[in-house]
Scaffold this motif. Structure first.
Motif, short mmCIF file in Angstrom:
data_model
loop_
_atom_site.label_atom_id
_atom_site.label_comp_id
_atom_site.label_asym_id
_atom_site.label_seq_id
_atom_site.Cartn_x
_atom_site.Cartn_y
_atom_site.Cartn_z
N ILE A 45 16.12 -15.81 -3.85
CA ILE A 45 15.65 -14.63 -4.60
C ILE A 45 15.93 -13.37 -3.80
O ILE A 45 16.42 -12.37 -4.34
N ASP A 46 15.63 -13.40 -2.51
CA ASP A 46 15.89 -12.25 -1.64
C ASP A 46 17.38 -11.91 -1.61
O ASP A 46 17.76 -10.74 -1.69
N GLU A 47 18.23 -12.95 -1.52
CA GLU A 47 19.67 -12.73 -1.51
C GLU A 47 20.13 -12.11 -2.83
O GLU A 47 20.89 -11.14 -2.84
N PHE A 48 19.62 -12.65 -3.93
CA PHE A 48 19.99 -12.11 -5.24
C PHE A 48 19.55 -10.65 -5.36
O PHE A 48 20.33 -9.80 -5.82
N THR A 65 33.02 -3.01 -8.51
CA THR A 65 34.23 -3.70 -8.98
C THR A 65 33.84 -4.91 -9.81
O THR A 65 32.68 -5.34 -9.82
N GLN A 66 34.83 -5.47 -10.48
CA GLN A 66 34.62 -6.71 -11.23
C GLN A 66 34.20 -7.84 -10.29
O GLN A 66 33.37 -8.66 -10.64
N GLU A 67 34.75 -7.82 -9.08
CA GLU A 67 34.39 -8.84 -8.09
C GLU A 67 32.91 -8.70 -7.69
O GLU A 67 32.23 -9.70 -7.47
N ASP A 68 32.44 -7.47 -7.59
CA ASP A 68 31.02 -7.24 -7.27
C ASP A 68 30.13 -7.84 -8.37
O ASP A 68 29.13 -8.50 -8.09
N LEU A 69 30.51 -7.60 -9.61
CA LEU A 69 29.76 -8.13 -10.74
C LEU A 69 29.81 -9.65 -10.74
O LEU A 69 28.79 -10.32 -10.95
N GLN A 70 30.96 -10.21 -10.46
CA GLN A 70 31.12 -11.65 -10.41
C GLN A 70 30.24 -12.26 -9.32
O GLN A 70 29.60 -13.30 -9.53
N GLN A 73 26.67 -12.26 -10.54
CA GLN A 73 26.46 -13.30 -11.55
C GLN A 73 26.45 -14.69 -10.92
O GLN A 73 25.63 -15.54 -11.29
N GLU A 74 27.33 -14.93 -9.96
CA GLU A 74 27.36 -16.23 -9.29
C GLU A 74 26.06 -16.47 -8.52
O GLU A 74 25.52 -17.59 -8.54
N THR A 75 25.57 -15.45 -7.86
CA THR A 75 24.32 -15.59 -7.10
C THR A 75 23.16 -15.86 -8.06
O THR A 75 22.30 -16.70 -7.78
N GLN A 76 23.15 -15.16 -9.19
CA GLN A 76 22.10 -15.40 -10.19
C GLN A 76 22.20 -16.83 -10.73
O GLN A 76 21.18 -17.51 -10.88
N GLU A 78 23.41 -19.44 -9.20
CA GLU A 78 22.94 -20.33 -8.14
C GLU A 78 21.41 -20.37 -8.10
O GLU A 78 20.80 -21.44 -7.99
N LEU A 79 20.80 -19.20 -8.22
CA LEU A 79 19.34 -19.11 -8.22
C LEU A 79 18.76 -19.86 -9.41
O LEU A 79 17.86 -20.67 -9.27
N HIS A 80 19.30 -19.60 -10.59
CA HIS A 80 18.76 -20.19 -11.81
C HIS A 80 19.02 -21.70 -11.90
O HIS A 80 18.34 -22.39 -12.65
N SER A 81 19.99 -22.20 -11.14
CA SER A 81 20.27 -23.63 -11.18
C SER A 81 19.44 -24.43 -10.17
O SER A 81 19.49 -25.66 -10.17
N MET A 82 18.67 -23.75 -9.36
CA MET A 82 17.78 -24.46 -8.43
C MET A 82 16.68 -25.13 -9.27
O MET A 82 16.09 -24.49 -10.15
N PRO A 83 16.41 -26.42 -9.05
CA PRO A 83 15.45 -27.14 -9.90
C PRO A 83 14.10 -26.44 -10.06
O PRO A 83 13.57 -26.35 -11.16
N VAL A 84 13.56 -25.92 -8.97
CA VAL A 84 12.25 -25.26 -9.05
C VAL A 84 12.34 -23.99 -9.91
O VAL A 84 11.42 -23.68 -10.66
N MET A 85 13.47 -23.30 -9.85
CA MET A 85 13.65 -22.09 -10.66
C MET A 85 13.91 -22.45 -12.11
O MET A 85 13.43 -21.77 -13.02
#
Length: 124
Positions: A45-48, A65-70, A73-76, A78-85
């Motif tokens: 969460i802190d990283e995101f 940049t588009q890379e920044d947005l990507q 989104q990737e970090t989000q 990863e966060l949302h795919s954590m079982p507890v999240m």
């Protein structure tokens, strides 16, 4: 304060207490506590939040940049795919659905056709 106002507030308090006894609310509170107690999840969460803040600043400065947005989104993801999240987000969604249904029940008797009362000035 009128008797009707105090009765409405009393019913509101009772409703709030009843909501805390709903299985959806209890599941949400349990999932929320699990997220709060998970060091790994809190770190993600802190990283995101850090990456999101960096992206927002870059966007405001016109340098995002588009890379920044990507990356954001990737970090989000990863966060949302954590079982507890995942469990937390599911519980939050189910509670929101239940509260929407309760809101509909409360709102039904409050429906007023203001178009008719306005003498036709605002009809479709």
């Amino acid at each position: 304060m009128s008797i009707q106002t105090s009765r409405a507030e009393e019913l509101g308090t009772e409703l709030g207490e009843a909501i805390t006894e709903l299985p959806e609310y209890e599941a949400f509170e349990s999932a929320k506590k699990a997220v709060e107690d998970s060091e790994t999840t809190q770190e993600k969460i802190d990283e995101f939040e850090r990456i999101r803040q960096e992206f927002m600043l870059a966007r405001q400065a016109g340098t995002a940049t588009q890379e920044d947005l990507q990356r954001l989104q990737e970090t989000q993801n990863e966060l949302h795919s954590m079982p507890v999240m995942e469990e937390y987000l599911q519980a939050k969604s189910e509670l929101a659905e239940r509260l929407d249904a309760i809101n509909d029940v409360i709102s039904d008797p409050l429906a007023v056709n203001f178009g008719e009362e306005a003498g036709g000035c605002c009809q479709d």
